[in-house]
Design a protein around this motif. Structure first.
Motif, short mmCIF file in Angstrom:
data_model
loop_
_atom_site.label_atom_id
_atom_site.label_comp_id
_atom_site.label_asym_id
_atom_site.label_seq_id
_atom_site.Cartn_x
_atom_site.Cartn_y
_atom_site.Cartn_z
N GLU A 40 17.55 -0.82 2.69
CA GLU A 40 16.57 0.27 2.76
C GLU A 40 17.02 1.47 1.94
O GLU A 40 18.20 1.79 1.89
CB GLU A 40 16.42 0.75 4.21
CG GLU A 40 15.66 -0.18 5.08
CD GLU A 40 15.32 0.44 6.43
OE1 GLU A 40 15.54 1.64 6.62
OE2 GLU A 40 14.84 -0.30 7.28
N ARG A 85 13.46 5.94 3.23
CA ARG A 85 12.81 5.12 4.27
C ARG A 85 13.50 5.33 5.61
O ARG A 85 12.84 5.51 6.63
CB ARG A 85 12.83 3.65 3.88
CG ARG A 85 12.22 2.74 4.94
CD ARG A 85 12.27 1.28 4.50
NE ARG A 85 12.01 0.39 5.60
CZ ARG A 85 10.80 0.00 5.99
NH1 ARG A 85 9.73 0.44 5.35
NH2 ARG A 85 10.66 -0.83 7.01
N SER A 86 14.82 5.30 5.60
CA SER A 86 15.56 5.54 6.85
C SER A 86 15.25 6.92 7.40
O SER A 86 15.09 7.09 8.61
CB SER A 86 17.07 5.41 6.61
OG SER A 86 17.43 4.10 6.31
#
Length: 85
Positions: free
Chosen positions: A8, A12-13
């Motif tokens: 990721e 996104r995290s």
């Protein structure tokens, strides 16, 4: 750094951490209000909780990104008749 490698992107995290914290903070606010009877106390608890848990979730998520356990193997599916000669 080993902790920050994974599939990721950091963005996104981070987006997942923010959306989860919004949901979690609403829950914390409502439960705190229910138990204390004070919306001011509930708000103070929820705000404090946002700051600590967003950071903890981000690092937790990045650490799990390095764990390969539980992922399905990436295999190309061969079509019938596509065997090597």
């Amino acid at each position: 750094m080993l902790l920050f490698r994974g599939r990721e992107a950091h963005s996104r995290s981070f987006a997942k951490a923010v959306s989860w914290r919004i949901l979690g903070s609403i829950d914390t606010f409502l439960l705190s209000w229910f138990f204390t009877g004070s919306y001011k106390a509930a708000g103070a608890i929820a705000v404090t909780e946002v700051l600590t848990k967003m950071v903890l979730y981000y690092f937790h998520e990045r650490a799990w990104a390095n764990v390969s356990w539980g992922f399905a193997e990436d295999k190309e599916e061969a079509l019938p008749g596509d065997r090597p000669a």
